[in-house]
Design an enzyme around this catalytic site. Structure first.
Site, short mmCIF file in Angstrom:
data_model
loop_
_atom_site.label_atom_id
_atom_site.label_comp_id
_atom_site.label_asym_id
_atom_site.label_seq_id
_atom_site.Cartn_x
_atom_site.Cartn_y
_atom_site.Cartn_z
N SER A 1 -52.68 8.60 34.72
CA SER A 1 -52.94 8.97 36.11
C SER A 1 -51.79 8.57 37.03
CB SER A 1 -54.25 8.37 36.61
OG SER A 1 -54.16 6.97 36.69
N HIS B 1 -60.84 4.24 38.83
CA HIS B 1 -60.78 2.78 39.02
C HIS B 1 -60.57 2.48 40.51
CE1 HIS B 1 -59.64 3.26 34.76
NE2 HIS B 1 -60.30 2.12 34.60
N ASP C 1 -58.41 9.47 38.19
CA ASP C 1 -58.58 8.02 37.99
C ASP C 1 -59.72 7.51 38.87
OD1 ASP C 1 -58.25 5.22 37.80
OD2 ASP C 1 -56.07 5.40 37.63
#
Ligand code: B12
Length: 213
Positions: free
Chosen positions: A155, A104, A102
């Protein structure tokens, strides 16, 4: 965005991915004595929610989201010193990172900044963090808390792997989780000690886990 308020122009600049204009507007809001954290929540975060909708509607693709993310990050550079001006009442070490797979990182960065502002020592492992890296960092730094972020439904499954590894390695740190798809129920289900919906809640939960009144 329908309701026009003081943050509308900033939101639009972020939605449009204007990384020159967005920080200028954020600076103006600070000059107007707007609180830095409300600029993050009512300005930037709401804009990213809209960007997510535009992506789902097929209006935006990854490059447009990236431009908005860059505009958000430019605003954070302006806001960070103001967010850090908070009351430092905590002590303790927090290892924080985004689950493996992930990338982000915006929300995690805000959480990290706010935890630091509250007085915690932060070991920020960044994004796409393998389970082992959480374990090593927790051991090395004698972490009091491990904070895990995930923005995707797949995730976030990795959070349980981190928790299991922490427990099986006999690490005595509390674990808190958060990020878009994560809920109180999910946090309970995987055996986390705490969950926070946003950066302010993250600070409250961390203080509670450290028994700070
Ligand atoms: C920006 C963004 C990106 C950027 C990220 C840039 C960066 N540097 O972070 C880029 C363009 C790279 C990206 C890529 C992708 N993305 Co994206 N992205 C987004 C978007 C639009 C905004 C996320 C964001 O920054 N929000 C603003 C921040 C402030 O909010 P936040 O992250 O939620 O954090 C707050 C809270 O959650 C909480 N919090 C966060 N972490 C933690 C941790 C703890 C411990 C605690 C207590 C609290 C906490 O506090 C934060 C501050 O208040 C979302 C849409 C959305 N609605 O979230 C989609 C979204 C997350 N992405 C999505 C997808 C599908 C992808 C891609 C797969 C797209 C693709 N086809 O390639 C890739 C995945 C790449 C990967 N492997 O990770 C989906 C995920 C769907 C799902 N549920 O699984 C979403 C929901 C979009 C959608 N509606 O479909 N993305």
């Amino acid at each position: 965005m329908s309701n026009k308020d003081s943050f509308t122009d900033l939101r639009n600049a972020i939605i449009e991915g204007d990384r020159k204009k967005a920080p200028i507007l954020a600076k103006q809001l600070l000059d107007e004595n707007k609180d830095a954290y409300s600029i993050v929540t009512d300005g930037c975060s709401k804009a990213m929610t809209r960007v997510g909708e535009l992506y789902q509607e097929g209006e935006y693709f990854v490059p447009e989201i990236l431009m908005s993310a860059k505009a958000f990050e430019a605003v954070m550079e302006i806001l960070k010193p103001h967010l850090r001006a908070g009351e430092q009442r905590a002590s303790g070490t927090i290892v924080i990172g985004v689950c493996e797979g992930d990338i982000h990182s915006i929300g995690k960065n805000i959480v990290s900044t706010m935890l630091q502002a509250a007085g915690f020592k932060i070991i920020d492992l960044g994004k796409d963090v393998p389970v082992n890296a959480f374990i090593e960092a927790a051991k090395e730094n004698n972490a009091d808390i491990i904070a895990i972020s995930a923005l995707m439904t797949n995730s976030m499954l990795g959070m349980k792997d981190v928790i299991d590894a922490v427990r099986s390695n006999g690490i005595n740190a509390k674990i808190m989780v958060g990020g878009g798809p994560v809920s109180t129920e999910y946090a309970k289900q995987i055996g986390a000690d705490g969950f926070g919906d946003d950066a302010k809640e993250a600070v409250d939960v961390a203080l509670k886990l450290m028994d700070v009144p």
